[in-house]
Scaffold this motif. Sequence first.
Motif: not given
Length: 123
Positions: A17-19, A95-96, A102-103, A105-108
Motif C-alpha cells: 500500500n505504501s508503494l 518505500v521512502e 505521497k507527501e 502530492l498531499e501538500l499540493k
Amino acid sequence: MDAKKFFLDIYGEEVLNSLNFRSDGDASYLILKLITNLDTKAEKIIRMLYGLDNGYPRNVKDIAKELSYPESYVSQLVDNSIAKLKEPSIIGPYVEKARKAKEALELKNKSVSNLGLPSNVCS
C-alpha cells in the motif's frame, strides 16, 4: 505475473500500500529491479516461482525437478532470497521515495484547496 502477490508474499500489505503503484507495469518494473540484487541462480528461481518470465508461477517441487536440484536446496534458496529482498537496504529506498511523493502530492492538494480552486485547475 501477479505483482500484487509478489509484494504481499514478500513485503506484506503495508509495504504494498505504501508503494502506491499507478499500474501493474510500475509494480513489475520494480520487481525486476529488486531481484537484480540476488545472485543469478536465486534470481532465476524467484522468476520461476512468481512466473516473472512467462506468467506461469511454479512451485518449489516443479522448479527443483526442472533444474535438477534437490527440492530442499531450492526451498533454501527461496527462503534466503526472500530474506535478502526484505532487507531495508533493498526495499527501503523505494518505500521512502513513495512516501515523499505521497507527501508532496498531499501538500499540493492542500495548497490548492486553500486557494479555493478546483484541484484540476493546477494539475
